[in-house]
Design an enzyme around this catalytic site. Structure first.
Site, short mmCIF file in Angstrom:
data_model
loop_
_atom_site.label_atom_id
_atom_site.label_comp_id
_atom_site.label_asym_id
_atom_site.label_seq_id
_atom_site.Cartn_x
_atom_site.Cartn_y
_atom_site.Cartn_z
N CYS A 392 14.62 70.13 -35.56
CA CYS A 392 14.61 69.18 -34.47
C CYS A 392 13.25 68.53 -34.41
O CYS A 392 13.19 67.61 -35.41
CB CYS A 392 14.63 69.98 -32.93
SG CYS A 392 15.37 68.81 -31.86
N HIS A 518 19.82 72.46 -33.71
CA HIS A 518 19.25 74.02 -33.92
C HIS A 518 20.24 74.78 -34.31
O HIS A 518 20.97 75.56 -33.63
CB HIS A 518 18.70 74.35 -32.24
CG HIS A 518 17.97 73.60 -31.58
ND1 HIS A 518 16.63 73.72 -31.67
CD2 HIS A 518 17.77 72.43 -31.11
CE1 HIS A 518 15.76 72.92 -31.06
NE2 HIS A 518 16.51 72.06 -30.79
N GLU A 520 19.58 77.81 -35.35
CA GLU A 520 19.09 79.18 -35.01
C GLU A 520 20.15 79.50 -33.85
O GLU A 520 20.36 80.96 -33.76
CB GLU A 520 17.76 79.20 -34.61
CG GLU A 520 17.38 78.59 -33.20
CD GLU A 520 16.83 76.94 -33.36
OE1 GLU A 520 17.51 76.52 -34.48
OE2 GLU A 520 16.18 76.39 -32.51
N1 GLN Z 1 10.80 66.26 -28.73
C1 GLN Z 1 11.78 66.09 -29.60
C2 GLN Z 1 12.88 65.31 -28.78
O1 GLN Z 1 13.05 65.49 -27.79
C3 GLN Z 1 12.34 67.32 -30.34
C4 GLN Z 1 12.92 68.02 -29.45
C5 GLN Z 1 13.18 69.62 -29.86
O2 GLN Z 1 12.56 69.82 -31.01
N2 GLN Z 1 13.93 70.30 -29.48
O3 GLN Z 1 13.58 64.73 -29.52
#
Ligand code: GLN
Length: 558
Positions: A392, A518, A520
């Site tokens: 992310c 994600h 994970e």
């Molecule tokens: N802050 C970033 C976004 O909102 C990444 C979010 C995250 O890592 N879950 O896109």
């Protein structure tokens, strides 16, 4: 039952409630998940839900310092991290309905009150809030989807905010005595000066429960030392449970051992007996035991750097750490995670800080704190060909680093950190621009992604179609698509409907993958996530390469 024109529906399922006493952090989630696993192995369709007594509507807006990781379900709920344990143990997805908070209950009741649903009645904690709690406690029993529903009550008995939940359970137990069971998790402290285990705190917490009209059927006792029969008898006598319902839960070296410990202690059997249910088949836990065996006897060790801004917090990256454990077992090696605080990384020290790592994972996150450190770390792993997984925000920063240092856009950034950047390689998703509310408004939950068949990601997933869970507001700016592709950081995974870039990977690098989602959240004991498995494998290979080249250097020096 009809309450103010509302119907609480009762279903055929059996309900087990898990409460906690004496202190927090006794591991109710792990006990609930372990019990669920054993019941599932015995052939019962089992699920777990968590009721949290705080007023936030969900933990999505909570700072990780407050509440650890925010876990995301397939249907896009931002939930308590215990749901992650439930999925990792049961290997079945949870949903929005599996996590309820006081905030959600009140939000619903107040909305109904504004709609006039209570027909002029005074709306009160009892019966309106408790009825809504009861309705939600029973809800997963709908359509006979589950034989057994385990409900973990957050907090500790005696907390003021837990009272409506205890009252709701009391009422349900009164209404359905054969279908409800209360398992109380408690602590038996050991006083080393007296060389004695002490039962008094447990007696007090059971007394507190009974003052609220609820008596536990089973006591699970966390302890550092074994409980002998005398202690068990004493606990049983003073807490009013049968002796076989006093279950020892000794500290285990890994949370994944707990299901086996609970099986040895017959927690599942006593619950089934008290619920007047058959024992089903004996749990085999074959895959689980295989996993534990590999976990306990690793053949090697890799060290992976976890770069993030919450690394000092045990729970902030829970699912990532667990996914690495699963992947380590598949690779038969121990994964040692080295916490690297991104705020501490500077161009001067980054080389030193990343020395001796076999791979680096740059964590998800929000906001500017520590962001330049993440970018520095990515520059090192890119140029030194150290295996890298960016999740992310980690993926987004890999794109920023590439734009700055390969494409030459020196001020490139994400508009999250620099809203005025001229080279916005990462920018807010169109759909997010009009959103002003904070809670539950990100791009959340499972989305499709198609993978380029020539990519490493395709090789890893063995499929060109994957589904992964998301939690973000920003995305890769497609204006940069061709420049990235032509210079080697290739967008290889895209959402088939929107075209959003979900996976990038670097050419001519042993393992450099950034994912907008994600992975994970989907790694379980029985289904370790392929991306983590491949990442740990790459770490192992990097280590072997280092070892063989240092041997060569040593040999040539002789
Ligand atoms: N802050 C970033 C976004 O909102 C990444 C979010 C995250 O890592 N879950 O896109």
């Amino acid at each position: 039952m009809s309450v103010d024109g509302r119907q609480i529906e009762y279903f055929m399922s059996k309900y087990i409630f898990v409460t906690g006493g004496v202190t927090s952090s006794l591991g109710k989630g792990i006990i609930a998940a372990s019990l669920a696993k054993l019941l599932q192995e015995r052939g019962y369709k089992t699920t777990i839900q968590k009721f949290d007594p705080y007023i936030n509507v969900d933990p999505g807006t909570l700072n990780p310092y407050e509440h650890g990781e925010c876990y995301v379900t397939d249907d896009g709920a931002e939930t308590d991290l215990d749901l992650g344990h439930y999925e990792r143990y049961l290997n079945t997805p949870t949903s929005q309905a599996n996590n309820v908070t006081t905030g959600k209950i009140y939000e619903y009741v107040i909305t109904r009150e504004r709609e006039g649903a209570y027909l002029g009645k005074t709306v009160q904690v009892i019966p309106h809030i408790t009825d809504e709690i009861k309705r939600r406690m029973l809800l997963l029993g709908e359509d006979n989807k589950f034989d057994i529903i385990i409900t973990e009550l957050g907090g500790t008995v005696g907390d003021i905010e837990s009272l409506p939940y205890i009252e709701a359970v009391r009422q349900l137990k009164w209404e359905m005595p054969d279908d409800c069971l209360v398992v109380h998790l408690t602590l038996i402290p050991y006083l080393s000066a007296a060389k004695e285990l002490k039962t008094k705190p447990t007696q007090h917490s059971v007394k507190l429960l009974s003052e609220n009209g609820l008596s536990p059927d089973v006591l699970v006792c966390r302890t550092e030392h074994s409980l002998n029969d005398d202690i068990k008898r004493k606990i049983a006598l003073f807490c009013n449970v049968t002796m076989d319902a006093v279950i020892e839960a000794k500290d285990a070296e890994s949370i994944y051992r707990v299901p086996l410990e609970m099986m040895r202690e017959k927690l599942d059997q006593i619950c089934l007996t008290k619920l007047k249910m058959g024992r089903g088949k004996e749990p085999e836990l074959t895959k689980w035991k295989e996993f534990l065996n590999k976990l306990s006897f690793p053949k090697g060790k890799v060290t992976i750097g976890l770069v993030g801004k919450y690394v000092e917090l045990q729970d902030a990256y829970k699912s990532i750490l667990e996914a690495l454990i699963h992947a380590g077992a598949v690779n038969e090696c121990k994964v040692e995670v080295k916490d690297i605080h991104s705020e501490d990384l500077t161009p001067q020290n980054v080389d030193e800080k990343l020395k001796n790592l076999d791979a680096v994972l740059v964590a998800p996150g929000f906001g500017s704190r520590g962001i330049e450190g993440k970018i520095e770390a990515i520059k090192i792993v890119r140029t030194q060909k150290i295996p890298f997984l960016g999740i992310c925000l980690g993926m987004q920063m890999a794109c920023v680093e590439f734009a700055r240092n390969v494409l030459g856009h020196k001020t490139a950034h994400s508009t999250e950190m620099d809203p005025d950047t001229e080279d916005a390689v990462i920018c807010m998703m169109e759909a997010q621009k009009t959103i002003t509310k904070k809670g539950g408004t990100m791009r959340l939950g499972t989305y499709d992604c198609t993978l380029d068949e020539k990519s490493k990601a395709y090789e890893i997933y063995q499929s060109n179609f994957i589904q992964e869970r998301h939690r973000h507001r920003y995305e890769f700016n497609s204006d940069f698509h061709d420049a990235f592709r032509d210079n080697g950081l290739v967008p290889v995974g895209k959402n088939p409907t929107t075209g959003l870039v979900e996976v990038v990977e670097l050419e001519n690098h042993p393992f450099f993958i950034g994912v907008q989602f994600h992975p994970e959240y989907k790694s379980t004991v029985e289904n370790p996530h392929p991306l983590f498995v491949a990442f740990v494998k790459a770490a192992k290979e990097a280590q072997e390469l280092k070892n063989s080249s240092s041997k060569k250097v040593a040999a040539s020096a002789v």
